[in-house]
Motif scaffolding. Structure first.
Motif, PDB file in Angstrom:
ATOM      1  N   PHE A 297      74.984  21.869  25.762  1.00  0.00           N
ATOM      2  CA  PHE A 297      74.859  22.629  24.510  1.00  0.00           C
ATOM      3  C   PHE A 297      75.907  22.193  23.488  1.00  0.00           C
ATOM      4  O   PHE A 297      76.577  23.016  22.860  1.00  0.00           O
ATOM      5  CB  PHE A 297      74.962  24.142  24.780  1.00  0.00           C
ATOM      6  CG  PHE A 297      73.943  24.635  25.773  1.00  0.00           C
ATOM      7  CD1 PHE A 297      72.616  24.796  25.414  1.00  0.00           C
ATOM      8  CD2 PHE A 297      74.317  24.905  27.089  1.00  0.00           C
ATOM      9  CE1 PHE A 297      71.673  25.238  26.339  1.00  0.00           C
ATOM     10  CE2 PHE A 297      73.376  25.345  28.023  1.00  0.00           C
ATOM     11  CZ  PHE A 297      72.055  25.507  27.633  1.00  0.00           C
ATOM     12  N   ILE A 298      76.060  20.871  23.365  1.00  0.00           N
ATOM     13  CA  ILE A 298      76.949  20.305  22.357  1.00  0.00           C
ATOM     14  C   ILE A 298      76.198  19.206  21.616  1.00  0.00           C
ATOM     15  O   ILE A 298      75.158  18.725  22.085  1.00  0.00           O
ATOM     16  CB  ILE A 298      78.252  19.742  22.982  1.00  0.00           C
ATOM     17  CG1 ILE A 298      77.936  18.698  24.057  1.00  0.00           C
ATOM     18  CG2 ILE A 298      79.094  20.865  23.551  1.00  0.00           C
ATOM     19  CD1 ILE A 298      79.171  18.077  24.698  1.00  0.00           C
ATOM     20  N   SER A 299      76.701  18.798  20.480  1.00  0.00           N
ATOM     21  CA  SER A 299      76.016  17.787  19.675  1.00  0.00           C
ATOM     22  C   SER A 299      76.188  16.393  20.269  1.00  0.00           C
ATOM     23  O   SER A 299      77.122  16.139  21.041  1.00  0.00           O
ATOM     24  CB  SER A 299      76.557  17.794  18.249  1.00  0.00           C
ATOM     25  OG  SER A 299      77.874  17.275  18.215  1.00  0.00           O
ATOM     26  N   VAL A 300      75.272  15.487  19.884  1.00  0.00           N
ATOM     27  CA  VAL A 300      75.374  14.100  20.338  1.00  0.00           C
ATOM     28  C   VAL A 300      76.688  13.487  19.858  1.00  0.00           C
ATOM     29  O   VAL A 300      77.344  12.734  20.593  1.00  0.00           O
ATOM     30  CB  VAL A 300      74.172  13.284  19.829  1.00  0.00           C
ATOM     31  CG1 VAL A 300      74.359  11.794  20.128  1.00  0.00           C
ATOM     32  CG2 VAL A 300      72.876  13.779  20.465  1.00  0.00           C
ATOM     33  N   LYS A 301      77.086  13.817  18.634  1.00  0.00           N
ATOM     34  CA  LYS A 301      78.347  13.294  18.106  1.00  0.00           C
ATOM     35  C   LYS A 301      79.532  13.740  18.961  1.00  0.00           C
ATOM     36  O   LYS A 301      80.460  12.957  19.217  1.00  0.00           O
ATOM     37  CB  LYS A 301      78.535  13.754  16.659  1.00  0.00           C
ATOM     38  CG  LYS A 301      79.745  13.143  15.982  1.00  0.00           C
ATOM     39  CD  LYS A 301      79.798  13.510  14.504  1.00  0.00           C
ATOM     40  CE  LYS A 301      81.004  12.869  13.817  1.00  0.00           C
ATOM     41  NZ  LYS A 301      81.050  13.210  12.371  1.00  0.00           N
ATOM     42  N   THR A 302      79.501  14.997  19.410  1.00  0.00           N
ATOM     43  CA  THR A 302      80.570  15.500  20.272  1.00  0.00           C
ATOM     44  C   THR A 302      80.557  14.789  21.618  1.00  0.00           C
ATOM     45  O   THR A 302      81.618  14.451  22.167  1.00  0.00           O
ATOM     46  CB  THR A 302      80.432  17.022  20.476  1.00  0.00           C
ATOM     47  OG1 THR A 302      80.505  17.671  19.205  1.00  0.00           O
ATOM     48  CG2 THR A 302      81.534  17.567  21.366  1.00  0.00           C
ATOM     49  N   VAL A 303      79.360  14.530  22.155  1.00  0.00           N
ATOM     50  CA  VAL A 303      79.255  13.784  23.414  1.00  0.00           C
ATOM     51  C   VAL A 303      79.867  12.396  23.251  1.00  0.00           C
ATOM     52  O   VAL A 303      80.635  11.923  24.105  1.00  0.00           O
ATOM     53  CB  VAL A 303      77.789  13.665  23.869  1.00  0.00           C
ATOM     54  CG1 VAL A 303      77.695  12.769  25.106  1.00  0.00           C
ATOM     55  CG2 VAL A 303      77.203  15.035  24.168  1.00  0.00           C
ATOM     56  N   GLU A 304      79.534  11.730  22.139  1.00  0.00           N
ATOM     57  CA  GLU A 304      80.067  10.392  21.890  1.00  0.00           C
ATOM     58  C   GLU A 304      81.594  10.416  21.840  1.00  0.00           C
ATOM     59  O   GLU A 304      82.263   9.513  22.363  1.00  0.00           O
ATOM     60  CB  GLU A 304      79.507   9.847  20.577  1.00  0.00           C
ATOM     61  CG  GLU A 304      78.022   9.544  20.622  1.00  0.00           C
ATOM     62  CD  GLU A 304      77.463   9.144  19.267  1.00  0.00           C
ATOM     63  OE1 GLU A 304      78.187   9.313  18.257  1.00  0.00           O
ATOM     64  OE2 GLU A 304      76.325   8.660  19.220  1.00  0.00           O
ATOM     65  N   SER A 305      82.150  11.450  21.208  1.00  0.00           N
ATOM     66  CA  SER A 305      83.606  11.569  21.120  1.00  0.00           C
ATOM     67  C   SER A 305      84.228  11.758  22.503  1.00  0.00           C
ATOM     68  O   SER A 305      85.225  11.107  22.850  1.00  0.00           O
ATOM     69  CB  SER A 305      83.967  12.748  20.216  1.00  0.00           C
ATOM     70  OG  SER A 305      85.376  12.929  20.170  1.00  0.00           O
ATOM     71  N   HIS A 306      83.629  12.641  23.303  1.00  0.00           N
ATOM     72  CA  HIS A 306      84.134  12.857  24.669  1.00  0.00           C
ATOM     73  C   HIS A 306      84.020  11.580  25.494  1.00  0.00           C
ATOM     74  O   HIS A 306      84.935  11.238  26.251  1.00  0.00           O
ATOM     75  CB  HIS A 306      83.354  13.981  25.356  1.00  0.00           C
ATOM     76  CG  HIS A 306      83.706  15.358  24.865  1.00  0.00           C
ATOM     77  ND1 HIS A 306      84.997  15.769  24.665  1.00  0.00           N
ATOM     78  CD2 HIS A 306      82.920  16.437  24.564  1.00  0.00           C
ATOM     79  CE1 HIS A 306      85.012  17.029  24.246  1.00  0.00           C
ATOM     80  NE2 HIS A 306      83.757  17.450  24.175  1.00  0.00           N
ATOM     81  N   ALA A 307      82.891  10.874  25.372  1.00  0.00           N
ATOM     82  CA  ALA A 307      82.681   9.648  26.144  1.00  0.00           C
ATOM     83  C   ALA A 307      83.731   8.601  25.794  1.00  0.00           C
ATOM     84  O   ALA A 307      84.284   7.921  26.671  1.00  0.00           O
ATOM     85  CB  ALA A 307      81.280   9.097  25.889  1.00  0.00           C
ATOM     86  N   SER A 308      84.014   8.479  24.509  1.00  0.00           N
ATOM     87  CA  SER A 308      85.033   7.530  24.066  1.00  0.00           C
ATOM     88  C   SER A 308      86.401   7.894  24.641  1.00  0.00           C
ATOM     89  O   SER A 308      87.155   7.027  25.112  1.00  0.00           O
ATOM     90  CB  SER A 308      85.098   7.510  22.536  1.00  0.00           C
ATOM     91  OG  SER A 308      86.114   6.650  22.080  1.00  0.00           O
TER      92      SER A 308
END
Length: 220
Positions: A185-196
């Motif tokens: 339940f988070i945005s794709v942009k937030t996922v990308e930030s966490h992944a980085s």
């Protein structure tokens, strides 16, 4: 950037035609084969970047193609594309050396993305398959006990927040950013930030390395 060179292996001409159409101009299809012997000859002659390989083939199956050429052609990447999602089929071809396994229900866009990722050295699984493949390998692996003082956990894990650990595990299991966002339940942009952040903190370069790291540290 050079075009990815792909070789198609499937015993149904209509399937090969459909896959070729779905891949479109994103790749260069350098050859096709409908059985093990023809596939081995054709792949050896063309040395593609990626082989899209069906599991069930006349003459021994997809794993037979892999076993014949994997050592001889170490730069070729292998991606299984099959109608089957049976555990024994998936595990056989992955053990033989495939970099991933997707089913024929995959969309054209996701197939193109899977080919690109495998060509770049990543591993790709349809999400539902990733979990039981990892479970199967864990269950069949050596049962050597770890020392009591060594839980086989990298110190880098302590650098991750709780949310980053969740993202890390889903990434390692093969989920896309969009799928991870939906589950958490988070945005794709937030996922990308966490992944980085995960890759940076663990000093890893890509998802392939992350999957190996997570498996080594018993986090899958």
């Amino acid at each position: 950037m050079s075009t990815t060179r792909v070789f198609l292996v499937d015993d149904h001409a209509m399937v090969r035609a459909g896959v070729r159409a779905e891949l479109g101009g994103d790749v260069e299809v350098v050859g096709e084969a409908a059985d093990v012997a023809t596939a081995v000859t054709g792949i050896r002659a063309t040395t593609p970047d990626v082989v899209l390989l069906d599991v069930h083939l006349p003459g021994g199956g997809g794993h037979a193609v892999l076993e014949s050429l994997r050592t001889e052609l170490p730069t070729v990447r292998w991606l299984a594309l099959s109608v089957s999602d049976a555990a024994e089929d998936v595990i056989a071809v992955i053990r033989a050396g495939a970099r991933g396994y997707v089913t024929k229900t995959i969309s054209g866009a996701d197939l193109r993305d899977a080919v690109r990722r495998v060509a770049e050295g990543d591993v790709v699984f349809s999400p539902r398959l990733a979990g039981f493949v990892l479970d199967a390998f864990a269950a069949s692996g050596p049962a050597a006990p770890a020392p009591a003082e060594d839980p086989a956990t990298d110190p880098g894990l302590d650098l991750l927040s709780a949310r980053e650990r969740e993202v890390m595990q889903l990434l390692a299991r093969g989920y896309t950013y969009r799928e991870i966002g939906g589950r958490l339940f988070i945005s794709v942009k937030t996922v990308e930030s966490h992944a980085s952040n995960v890759l940076r903190k663990l000093q890893l370069s890509n998802r392939n390395e992350l999957t190996r790291w997570a498996a080594t540290n018993r986090l899958l």
